[in-house]
Design a protein around this motif. Structure first.
Motif, PDB file in Angstrom:
ATOM      1  N   LEU A  58       2.041  92.670  -1.587  1.00 58.36           N
ATOM      2  CA  LEU A  58       1.897  93.284  -2.813  1.00 58.36           C
ATOM      3  C   LEU A  58       1.655  92.118  -3.841  1.00 58.36           C
ATOM      4  O   LEU A  58       0.767  92.348  -4.808  1.00 58.36           O
ATOM      5  CB  LEU A  58       3.050  94.003  -3.315  1.00 58.36           C
ATOM      6  CG  LEU A  58       3.368  95.221  -2.664  1.00 58.36           C
ATOM      7  CD1 LEU A  58       4.624  95.773  -2.795  1.00 58.36           C
ATOM      8  CD2 LEU A  58       2.538  96.401  -2.729  1.00 58.36           C
ATOM      9  N   THR A  59       2.256  91.034  -3.819  1.00 61.40           N
ATOM     10  CA  THR A  59       1.943  89.542  -4.490  1.00 61.40           C
ATOM     11  C   THR A  59       0.512  89.091  -4.005  1.00 61.40           C
ATOM     12  O   THR A  59      -0.338  89.145  -5.219  1.00 61.40           O
ATOM     13  CB  THR A  59       2.759  88.649  -4.239  1.00 61.40           C
ATOM     14  OG1 THR A  59       4.200  89.161  -4.547  1.00 61.40           O
ATOM     15  CG2 THR A  59       2.458  87.360  -5.013  1.00 61.40           C
ATOM     16  N   SER A  71      -1.338  82.824  -3.574  1.00 62.26           N
ATOM     17  CA  SER A  71      -1.584  84.404  -3.575  1.00 62.26           C
ATOM     18  C   SER A  71      -0.610  85.046  -2.554  1.00 62.26           C
ATOM     19  O   SER A  71      -0.346  86.333  -2.820  1.00 62.26           O
ATOM     20  CB  SER A  71      -2.933  84.769  -2.647  1.00 62.26           C
ATOM     21  OG  SER A  71      -3.063  83.908  -1.502  1.00 62.26           O
ATOM     22  N   ASN A  72       0.228  84.069  -1.732  1.00 63.56           N
ATOM     23  CA  ASN A  72       1.250  84.740  -1.251  1.00 63.56           C
ATOM     24  C   ASN A  72       2.657  84.566  -1.884  1.00 63.56           C
ATOM     25  O   ASN A  72       3.788  84.970  -1.232  1.00 63.56           O
ATOM     26  CB  ASN A  72       1.519  84.017   0.302  1.00 63.56           C
ATOM     27  CG  ASN A  72       0.150  84.223   1.170  1.00 63.56           C
ATOM     28  OD1 ASN A  72      -0.171  84.933   1.029  1.00 63.56           O
ATOM     29  ND2 ASN A  72       0.138  82.927   2.081  1.00 63.56           N
ATOM     30  N   GLY A  73       2.523  84.179  -3.027  1.00 64.43           N
ATOM     31  CA  GLY A  73       3.698  83.804  -3.950  1.00 64.43           C
ATOM     32  C   GLY A  73       4.007  82.426  -3.688  1.00 64.43           C
ATOM     33  O   GLY A  73       4.291  81.735  -2.551  1.00 64.43           O
ATOM     34  N   PRO A  74       4.204  81.554  -4.870  1.00 62.26           N
ATOM     35  CA  PRO A  74       4.231  80.307  -4.503  1.00 62.26           C
ATOM     36  C   PRO A  74       5.762  79.915  -3.966  1.00 62.26           C
ATOM     37  O   PRO A  74       6.864  80.437  -4.447  1.00 62.26           O
ATOM     38  CB  PRO A  74       4.510  79.689  -6.151  1.00 62.26           C
ATOM     39  CG  PRO A  74       4.673  80.887  -7.149  1.00 62.26           C
ATOM     40  CD  PRO A  74       4.008  81.890  -6.289  1.00 62.26           C
ATOM     41  N   VAL A  75       5.589  78.841  -3.143  1.00 63.84           N
ATOM     42  CA  VAL A  75       6.990  78.443  -2.691  1.00 63.84           C
ATOM     43  C   VAL A  75       7.724  77.492  -3.470  1.00 63.84           C
ATOM     44  O   VAL A  75       7.218  76.562  -3.894  1.00 63.84           O
ATOM     45  CB  VAL A  75       6.534  77.625  -1.377  1.00 63.84           C
ATOM     46  CG1 VAL A  75       7.935  77.153  -0.572  1.00 63.84           C
ATOM     47  CG2 VAL A  75       5.896  78.777  -0.060  1.00 63.84           C
ATOM     48  N   VAL A  76       9.030  78.252  -3.882  1.00 65.55           N
ATOM     49  CA  VAL A  76       9.847  77.475  -4.865  1.00 65.55           C
ATOM     50  C   VAL A  76      11.000  76.305  -4.117  1.00 65.55           C
ATOM     51  O   VAL A  76      11.537  75.616  -4.710  1.00 65.55           O
ATOM     52  CB  VAL A  76      10.115  78.241  -5.795  1.00 65.55           C
ATOM     53  CG1 VAL A  76       9.296  78.896  -6.661  1.00 65.55           C
ATOM     54  CG2 VAL A  76      11.380  78.998  -5.182  1.00 65.55           C
ATOM     55  N   ALA A  77      11.089  76.930  -2.679  1.00 63.77           N
ATOM     56  CA  ALA A  77      12.027  76.036  -1.933  1.00 63.77           C
ATOM     57  C   ALA A  77      11.720  76.019  -0.590  1.00 63.77           C
ATOM     58  O   ALA A  77      11.308  76.942   0.043  1.00 63.77           O
ATOM     59  CB  ALA A  77      13.519  76.684  -2.106  1.00 63.77           C
ATOM     60  N   THR A  78      11.824  75.009   0.237  1.00 63.20           N
ATOM     61  CA  THR A  78      11.476  74.755   1.496  1.00 63.20           C
ATOM     62  C   THR A  78      12.797  74.141   2.273  1.00 63.20           C
ATOM     63  O   THR A  78      13.157  73.176   1.884  1.00 63.20           O
ATOM     64  CB  THR A  78      10.238  73.946   1.711  1.00 63.20           C
ATOM     65  OG1 THR A  78       9.141  74.408   0.907  1.00 63.20           O
ATOM     66  CG2 THR A  78       9.951  73.863   3.197  1.00 63.20           C
ATOM     67  N   PHE A  79      13.006  74.838   3.444  1.00 63.86           N
ATOM     68  CA  PHE A  79      14.089  74.315   4.210  1.00 63.86           C
ATOM     69  C   PHE A  79      13.526  73.531   5.275  1.00 63.86           C
ATOM     70  O   PHE A  79      12.680  73.681   5.598  1.00 63.86           O
ATOM     71  CB  PHE A  79      14.967  75.427   4.804  1.00 63.86           C
ATOM     72  CG  PHE A  79      15.633  76.348   3.760  1.00 63.86           C
ATOM     73  CD1 PHE A  79      16.927  76.112   3.533  1.00 63.86           C
ATOM     74  CD2 PHE A  79      15.000  77.241   3.136  1.00 63.86           C
ATOM     75  CE1 PHE A  79      17.602  76.975   2.600  1.00 63.86           C
ATOM     76  CE2 PHE A  79      15.704  78.094   2.146  1.00 63.86           C
ATOM     77  CZ  PHE A  79      17.088  77.778   2.013  1.00 63.86           C
ATOM     78  N   ASP A  80      14.287  72.545   5.804  1.00 63.50           N
ATOM     79  CA  ASP A  80      13.795  71.434   7.016  1.00 63.50           C
ATOM     80  C   ASP A  80      14.092  72.266   7.896  1.00 63.50           C
ATOM     81  O   ASP A  80      15.080  72.126   8.622  1.00 63.50           O
ATOM     82  CB  ASP A  80      14.654  70.279   6.775  1.00 63.50           C
ATOM     83  CG  ASP A  80      14.102  69.338   7.626  1.00 63.50           C
ATOM     84  OD1 ASP A  80      13.226  69.544   8.473  1.00 63.50           O
ATOM     85  OD2 ASP A  80      14.788  68.096   7.602  1.00 63.50           O
ATOM     86  N   VAL A  81      12.993  72.872   8.563  1.00 67.71           N
ATOM     87  CA  VAL A  81      13.262  73.975   9.526  1.00 67.71           C
ATOM     88  C   VAL A  81      13.704  72.938  11.039  1.00 67.71           C
ATOM     89  O   VAL A  81      14.288  73.436  11.606  1.00 67.71           O
ATOM     90  CB  VAL A  81      12.205  74.687   9.638  1.00 67.71           C
ATOM     91  CG1 VAL A  81      11.026  73.865  10.481  1.00 67.71           C
ATOM     92  CG2 VAL A  81      12.205  75.853  10.735  1.00 67.71           C
ATOM     93  N   ASP A  82      13.251  71.886  11.109  1.00 65.09           N
ATOM     94  CA  ASP A  82      13.768  70.903  12.139  1.00 65.09           C
ATOM     95  C   ASP A  82      15.240  70.830  12.192  1.00 65.09           C
ATOM     96  O   ASP A  82      15.713  70.617  13.361  1.00 65.09           O
ATOM     97  CB  ASP A  82      13.075  69.588  12.000  1.00 65.09           C
ATOM     98  CG  ASP A  82      11.826  69.670  12.339  1.00 65.09           C
ATOM     99  OD1 ASP A  82      10.985  70.594  13.060  1.00 65.09           O
ATOM    100  OD2 ASP A  82      10.867  68.465  12.654  1.00 65.09           O
TER     101      ASP A  82
END
Length: 329
Positions: A58-59, A71-82
């Motif tokens: 929808l975004t 276009s996917n919605g800006p990323v405002v936080a990223t977790f250290d997935v490792d």
């Protein structure tokens, strides 16, 4: 340093979440919902994953193509997935092209800024459920909640249940604040269940003074390993009310209707499978009548087919639904 003395090395905890410093779209927001969808354990029928995908799509339509990540919605936080992902238990896919590797699908655990149909901003935390360090994960989410002033966290999930697809989708409501519960729970007493990162997050946020709630859809267990958008629709209808959002469900409703027609066509040509569904319907209806009358939660004269019986009957059913684009990895 004196001879023989030993100084322990100074170590610091790696930063588990990186949060964008400036998000102007949220500056004047007094009420902010964060929707949480963690893939893996609590997603029978891919119901929550489909719902999450619908929100992002929808975004995309709202922003338009050609804007890359935005276009996917800006990323405002990223977790250290490792720090959270067990790569050997859930190996990410990649491509081997003739003589080299490429196209590694790295797992991502991020928070996106989305807008609903009325241009109200909200957040979507999505990605694989952490395999470890759940307590650290909840503290990292707390950072996001307090940094952006999230006022309500809403999570989605789904579980397989012995219910027929021909009856309404049942939803279990839960919350860390009793005032957030909108309906009576079908469960009585205490149930000991396997925990999840979402469940722990709800508990911890309540202890830290933040409202969190969620919805779990009950998926017909003979459809649990296939996409079941009807449950996604039911989940988003509840998220819409709980999060005070306006979500366009037109395409998702059409997708759900298409799947229901496909299931109905198969049942009409397979009497054995239809008999099992009818048995589930009788059990479901007897349960509903007992609940309304307050006499008993189970109907003794309407036995539910065993898991083994249903599994045998639906082996062909699942094979019949599975197409080239529907196979699950």
């Amino acid at each position: 340093m004196t001879a023989g003395a030993y100084r322990f090395p100074v170590t610091t905890e790696p930063r588990l979440v990186h949060i964008v410093d400036e998000v102007p779209q949220l500056d004047d927001t007094s009420s902010l919902t964060m929707v949480v969808v963690l893939d893996g354990f609590l997603d029978a029928g891919n119901a929550a994953a489909i719902a999450s995908r619908h929100l992002v799509e929808l975004t995309e339509r709202r922003v338009g193509p050609g804007d890359g990540e935005q276009s996917n919605g800006p990323v405002v936080a990223t977790f250290d997935v490792d720090q959270f992902h067990d790569y050997r238990a859930r190996r990410p896919a990649m491509s081997f092209v003739r003589d080299h590797y490429e196209g590694y699908d790295a797992p991502r655990l991020v928070v996106r800024l989305l807008h609903d149909s009325g241009d109200t901003p909200y957040l979507l935390l999505q990605g694989p459920e952490p395999d470890n360090r759940w307590e650290a994960f909840t503290r990292a989410v707390l950072e996001v909640v307090e940094r952006f002033g999230v006022t309500r966290v809403v999570n989605m999930g789904s579980v397989p249940m012995a219910v027929p697809h021909t009856r309404p989708i049942a939803i279990t409501h839960h919350a860390n604040n009793a005032d957030l519960i909108s309906g009576d729970s079908p469960w009585r007493g205490e149930l000991r269940i396997p925990s999840s990162a979402q469940a722990l997050l709800e508990v911890r946020l309540g202890e830290w003074g933040h409202d969190a709630m969620g919805f779990v859809a009950h998926i017909p267990h003979y459809l649990a390993q296939f996409d079941y958008p009807r449950a996604s629709l039911a989940l988003l209808e509840n998220v819409e009310r709980a999060g005070r959002l306006i979500i366009d469900l037109t395409d998702l409703r059409a997708e759900a209707e298409g799947r229901e027609e496909e299931v109905a066509r198969y049942l009409s040509s397979n009497e054995e499978v239809a008999d099992v569904v009818e048995a589930l319907e009788r059990q479901y209806d007897a349960f509903e009548r007992a609940e309304e009358s307050g006499t008993s939660l189970l109907a003794a004269d309407q036995p539910l087919p065993t898991g083994e019986e249903i599994g045998q009957q639906f082996q062909q059913f699942l094979a019949g639904l599975e197409g080239p684009d529907e196979q699950q990895g």
